[in-house]
Motif scaffolding. Structure first.
Motif, PDB file in Angstrom:
ATOM      1  N   SER A  61      -0.071  30.425  40.185  1.00 18.45           N
ATOM      2  CA  SER A  61       0.401  31.482  39.279  1.00 18.45           C
ATOM      3  C   SER A  61      -0.722  32.450  38.936  1.00 18.45           C
ATOM      4  CB  SER A  61       0.963  30.859  37.998  1.00 18.45           C
ATOM      5  OG  SER A  61       2.135  30.128  38.267  1.00 18.45           O
ATOM      6  N   GLU A  64      -1.511  34.788  41.771  1.00 14.82           N
ATOM      7  CA  GLU A  64      -0.527  35.862  41.847  1.00 14.82           C
ATOM      8  C   GLU A  64      -0.436  36.647  40.546  1.00 14.82           C
ATOM      9  OE1 GLU A  64       3.075  33.923  43.135  1.00 14.82           O
ATOM     10  OE2 GLU A  64       2.546  34.288  45.234  1.00 14.82           O
ATOM     11  N   ARG A  66       0.845  35.968  37.583  1.00  9.21           N
ATOM     12  CA  ARG A  66       2.222  36.007  37.093  1.00  9.21           C
ATOM     13  C   ARG A  66       2.322  36.199  35.579  1.00  9.21           C
ATOM     14  NH1 ARG A  66       4.573  30.921  40.668  1.00  9.21           N
ATOM     15  NH2 ARG A  66       4.425  31.953  42.690  1.00  9.21           N
ATOM     16  N   LYS A  68       1.134  38.686  34.057  1.00 10.64           N
ATOM     17  CA  LYS A  68       1.203  40.123  33.800  1.00 10.64           C
ATOM     18  C   LYS A  68       2.617  40.651  34.024  1.00 10.64           C
ATOM     19  CE  LYS A  68      -3.601  41.267  34.976  1.00 10.64           C
ATOM     20  NZ  LYS A  68      -4.458  42.139  35.806  1.00 10.64           N
ATOM     21  N   GLU A  69       2.848  41.847  33.530  1.00  7.97           N
ATOM     22  CA  GLU A  69       4.107  42.522  33.808  1.00  7.97           C
ATOM     23  C   GLU A  69       4.187  42.800  35.314  1.00  7.97           C
ATOM     24  OE1 GLU A  69       6.617  43.236  31.786  1.00  7.97           O
ATOM     25  OE2 GLU A  69       5.550  42.211  30.156  1.00  7.97           O
ATOM     26  N   PRO A  70       5.415  42.774  35.875  1.00  6.80           N
ATOM     27  CA  PRO A  70       5.542  42.956  37.332  1.00  6.80           C
ATOM     28  C   PRO A  70       4.802  44.166  37.872  1.00  6.80           C
ATOM     29  CG  PRO A  70       7.633  42.290  36.383  1.00  6.80           C
ATOM     30  CD  PRO A  70       6.697  42.503  35.219  1.00  6.80           C
ATOM     31  N   GLY A  71       4.826  45.292  37.157  1.00 11.93           N
ATOM     32  CA  GLY A  71       4.166  46.494  37.648  1.00 11.93           C
ATOM     33  C   GLY A  71       2.657  46.436  37.602  1.00 11.93           C
ATOM     34  N   GLU A  72       2.111  45.453  36.874  1.00  9.53           N
ATOM     35  CA  GLU A  72       0.665  45.348  36.713  1.00  9.53           C
ATOM     36  C   GLU A  72       0.055  44.276  37.609  1.00  9.53           C
ATOM     37  OE1 GLU A  72       0.178  44.468  32.625  1.00  9.53           O
ATOM     38  OE2 GLU A  72       0.667  46.473  31.916  1.00  9.53           O
ATOM     39  N   ARG A  73       0.894  43.524  38.312  1.00  9.57           N
ATOM     40  CA  ARG A  73       0.386  42.408  39.101  1.00  9.57           C
ATOM     41  C   ARG A  73      -0.337  42.888  40.355  1.00  9.57           C
ATOM     42  NH1 ARG A  73       5.774  38.525  38.851  1.00  9.57           N
ATOM     43  NH2 ARG A  73       5.787  38.258  36.591  1.00  9.57           N
ATOM     44  N   GLU A  74      -1.429  42.223  40.650  1.00  5.23           N
ATOM     45  CA  GLU A  74      -2.175  42.467  41.880  1.00  5.23           C
ATOM     46  C   GLU A  74      -2.726  41.133  42.356  1.00  5.23           C
ATOM     47  OE1 GLU A  74      -5.842  45.144  43.692  1.00  5.23           O
ATOM     48  OE2 GLU A  74      -5.401  45.182  41.553  1.00  5.23           O
ATOM     49  N   ASN A  75      -2.184  40.637  43.448  1.00  3.80           N
ATOM     50  CA  ASN A  75      -2.551  39.327  43.950  1.00  3.80           C
ATOM     51  C   ASN A  75      -4.056  39.228  44.190  1.00  3.80           C
ATOM     52  OD1 ASN A  75      -2.937  37.045  45.757  1.00  3.80           O
ATOM     53  ND2 ASN A  75      -0.718  37.021  45.957  1.00  3.80           N
TER      54      ASN A  75
END
Length: 251
Positions: A61, A64, A66, A68-75
């Motif tokens: 997690s 990835e 997870r 963070k907010e979907p728009g802020e995620r950076e693997n």
């Protein structure tokens, strides 16, 4: 318990993991232990996990991001400049996750949250690489002297890999070898079981060359299992007979 194997070949990388987790004979579940990410034409990275399930899921997690907010995620794996950098980051996350869990649970948590991981992949312009990451966060890299890594229930399947591995073998033969190793482990230990996840990463492909889940009704795996058992019995029968009357044992 679990069983995962990562193997380096001249043609690329082959990975296989089981999916069984258990907390006793009456609490057996299925969870994926192999994860992979890719940037087409640029990188292909895979991770396999063994150990405490909550620990490994927490690490995945965080990789990835997870939280963070979907728009802020950076693997995190996509940002690493080299596979060595990626291994370092995973080791750091694994160590800190284990330390946090043990600290939160005091004396009762000591030794309960341990886990290990196999990291495999390739970044454009570099060779495919394979790492074994320990609970302490340190890691070692595979070489032609040590061309495969195992985590989890390793002892039953290891002799088969040692005897059968060849660095120039075809991917199909490597998959067959892994299936024999897993079949032997499943037969010997109930904590390892189907389904199995298989991933083949071709050199300079940067995408899965082959991906497959081996389930209980997989005809090829069943053929491998039964044929291997018959071949072992045939080989045993072909060995010289032991004799009680001969000083050397053979008649």
């Amino acid at each position: 318990m679990t069983y995962c194997v990562g193997m380096v070949l001249e043609r690329g990388l082959v990975l296989m993991s089981d999916t069984r987790t258990n907390s006793g004979v009456d609490n057996i579940s299925t969870f994926r232990k192999m994860f992979h990410w890719q940037v087409p034409g640029e990188r292909m990275i895979a991770v396999m996990c063994a150990g405490n399930l909550a620990t490994t899921q927490a690490v995945i997690s965080q990789l990835e991001e997870r939280t963070k907010e979907p728009g802020e995620r950076e693997n995190t794996l996509i940002r690493g400049r080299t596979m060595f950098n990626v291994a370092t980051e995973i080791g750091r996350l694994l160590r800190s996750t284990i330390e946090d869990a043990q600290r939160s649970n005091g004396e009762a948590g000591k030794g309960r949250f341990t886990a290990s991981m196999i990291l495999a992949g390739q970044i454009k312009g570099m060779q495919p690489r394979l790492f074994l990451i320990y609970p302490e966060g340190n890691f070692i890299e595979a070489s032609w002297d040590t061309p495969f890594f195992q985590i989890g229930e390793t002892k039953y399947g290891r002799p088969i890999l040692i005897r059968g591995y060849e660095r120039d073998m075809a991917f199909e033969d490597a998959v067959k070898l892994l299936m024999v190793s897993f079949d032997s482990t499943i037969k010997a230990n109930l904590s390892v079981g189907l389904p199995l996840d298989l991933l083949v990463i071709g050199k300079d492909e940067f995408a899965p060359l082959h991906e497959h889940r081996v389930t209980g009704d997989d005809a090829f795996f069943e053929t491998i299992s039964s044929s291997w058992g018959a071949a072992l019995r045939s080989a045993l029968d072909a060995l010289p007979s032991y004799s009680f009357d001969s000083p050397g044992g053979s008649g």
